[in-house]
Design a protein around this motif. Sequence first.
Motif, short mmCIF file in Angstrom:
data_model
loop_
_atom_site.label_atom_id
_atom_site.label_comp_id
_atom_site.label_asym_id
_atom_site.label_seq_id
_atom_site.Cartn_x
_atom_site.Cartn_y
_atom_site.Cartn_z
N SER A 149 78.52 79.92 118.55
CA SER A 149 80.15 79.79 118.27
C SER A 149 80.44 79.06 120.04
CB SER A 149 81.19 81.03 117.90
OG SER A 149 80.38 81.79 119.63
N SER A 150 79.59 78.55 121.38
CA SER A 150 80.11 78.08 122.60
C SER A 150 80.27 77.03 121.85
CB SER A 150 78.53 78.65 123.11
OG SER A 150 77.93 79.65 123.57
N TRP A 151 81.01 76.34 123.35
CA TRP A 151 81.68 75.31 122.85
C TRP A 151 81.00 74.45 122.74
CZ3 TRP A 151 80.20 71.19 126.68
CH2 TRP A 151 79.49 71.64 127.88
N PHE A 152 79.36 74.30 123.49
CA PHE A 152 78.47 73.35 123.42
C PHE A 152 78.00 72.71 121.80
CE2 PHE A 152 75.18 76.36 123.04
CZ PHE A 152 75.59 77.03 123.90
N GLY A 153 78.38 73.78 121.05
CA GLY A 153 78.26 74.05 119.95
C GLY A 153 79.26 72.36 119.13
N THR A 154 79.46 72.66 119.18
CA THR A 154 81.03 71.84 119.02
C THR A 154 80.59 70.49 118.73
OG1 THR A 154 82.78 72.33 119.40
CG2 THR A 154 83.25 70.31 118.80
N TRP A 155 79.27 69.93 119.40
CA TRP A 155 79.11 68.99 120.38
C TRP A 155 78.01 68.90 119.53
CZ3 TRP A 155 82.89 65.31 121.29
CH2 TRP A 155 84.28 66.35 122.12
N GLY A 156 77.18 69.78 119.15
CA GLY A 156 75.60 69.25 118.78
C GLY A 156 75.03 69.56 119.76
N ASP A 157 75.09 69.42 120.87
CA ASP A 157 74.45 70.29 122.04
C ASP A 157 73.56 71.84 122.41
OD1 ASP A 157 74.59 67.69 122.91
OD2 ASP A 157 75.94 68.51 124.31
N TYR A 158 73.55 72.22 121.15
CA TYR A 158 72.73 74.03 120.70
C TYR A 158 71.56 73.74 122.41
CZ TYR A 158 75.64 74.51 116.63
OH TYR A 158 76.74 73.88 116.31
N SER A 159 70.95 75.11 122.71
CA SER A 159 70.20 74.90 123.63
C SER A 159 68.40 74.99 122.84
CB SER A 159 69.89 76.19 124.92
OG SER A 159 69.31 76.50 124.80
N PHE A 160 67.83 74.81 122.90
CA PHE A 160 66.46 74.18 122.22
C PHE A 160 65.53 75.20 122.96
CE2 PHE A 160 62.92 71.87 120.40
CZ PHE A 160 63.43 71.66 118.98
N ASP A 161 66.26 76.58 123.61
CA ASP A 161 64.87 77.04 124.36
C ASP A 161 64.20 77.62 123.41
OD1 ASP A 161 66.26 79.69 124.21
OD2 ASP A 161 67.73 78.69 124.13
N ALA A 162 62.85 77.99 124.17
CA ALA A 162 62.07 78.54 122.91
C ALA A 162 62.35 80.08 122.31
CB ALA A 162 60.69 79.91 123.47
N GLU A 163 62.95 80.98 122.64
CA GLU A 163 63.66 81.77 121.86
C GLU A 163 65.41 81.91 120.65
OE1 GLU A 163 66.10 86.14 122.77
OE2 GLU A 163 66.31 84.81 123.73
N SER A 164 65.80 80.52 120.95
CA SER A 164 66.40 80.03 120.69
C SER A 164 65.71 79.46 119.13
CB SER A 164 67.55 78.45 121.10
OG SER A 164 68.24 80.09 121.98
N GLN A 165 64.58 78.36 119.56
CA GLN A 165 63.92 78.00 118.06
C GLN A 165 63.48 79.19 117.42
OE1 GLN A 165 60.38 74.98 119.41
NE2 GLN A 165 61.84 74.62 121.21
N ASP A 166 63.00 80.28 117.65
CA ASP A 166 62.36 81.19 117.11
C ASP A 166 63.48 81.85 116.09
OD1 ASP A 166 60.19 80.90 117.16
OD2 ASP A 166 60.05 82.48 118.96
N LEU A 167 65.01 82.05 116.34
CA LEU A 167 66.09 83.09 116.17
C LEU A 167 66.25 82.30 114.86
CD1 LEU A 167 67.51 84.82 118.96
CD2 LEU A 167 66.23 85.78 117.49
#
Length: 240
Positions: A149-167
């Motif tokens: 839901s963060s603003w960067f999601g609009t541009w497709g720049d989702y964080s690719f950090d390890a925990e986010s990859q897992d989730l």
Amino acid sequence: MTSLPSSPSRHLARQRRIQQAKRRRAVTIAILLLLGVGVLSVRSLPRTSLRQIQKTVWVSHPEPLAMTGGDPYIRALMRTISAAESNISKPYNVLYGGQLVPQLNRHPNICVEIVAGPNQGHCTTAAGRYQFLTSTWQEKARQYHPKSSSWFGTWGDYSFDAESQDLVVYHWLKDSSAWSFDIPTALRDGRLDEVLRRLSGTWTSLGYGIESNSMTTRLPRIYDNLLKEELELSSSGQLP
């Protein structure tokens, strides 16, 4: 008093010296040629192969997940997928071919040439523990990313950090509508083969597809060992 060698003797001695010099020269040239071939052979290796040798360490046991908590059956499955896709000491940072990227603030989106298999000659943006293509990551991150839901999601720049990859993968695997199949229930029923077959269209190294690898046949045993480990961690309260 030593007498001087006769003319024929001097000629033979000179011939021997010439022959010895030629042999030494031939040996020197051979050594230089061998060294040159070795240097050229190393330089001719694909750059990713050199990086893989230098920077990656293959492991016999898939690394623990970065995320905490969750269903131990799905956690074991996720680690099994990574055993086939990215079984190295830094799985979250790896590109196809073995190169590591230092930053995980977004998907690296680096297209690496495929050097073997049915897609040889093309390139792939596969990256991370689950070898997400850029397009697949953006699609699934919009649905499952913890910060979608963060603003960067609009541009497709989702964080690719390890925990986010897992989730992202965890919630994707738990979503029965995404697979038209209830993966958690199938795993509890002992139907791993059916699960791997269903997932092999996405992760071809799981078997039943076009790109099996040396780990594919070992995956059921790997899963069983990881499931025992995850169940023990869960029952002991070590998975918050």
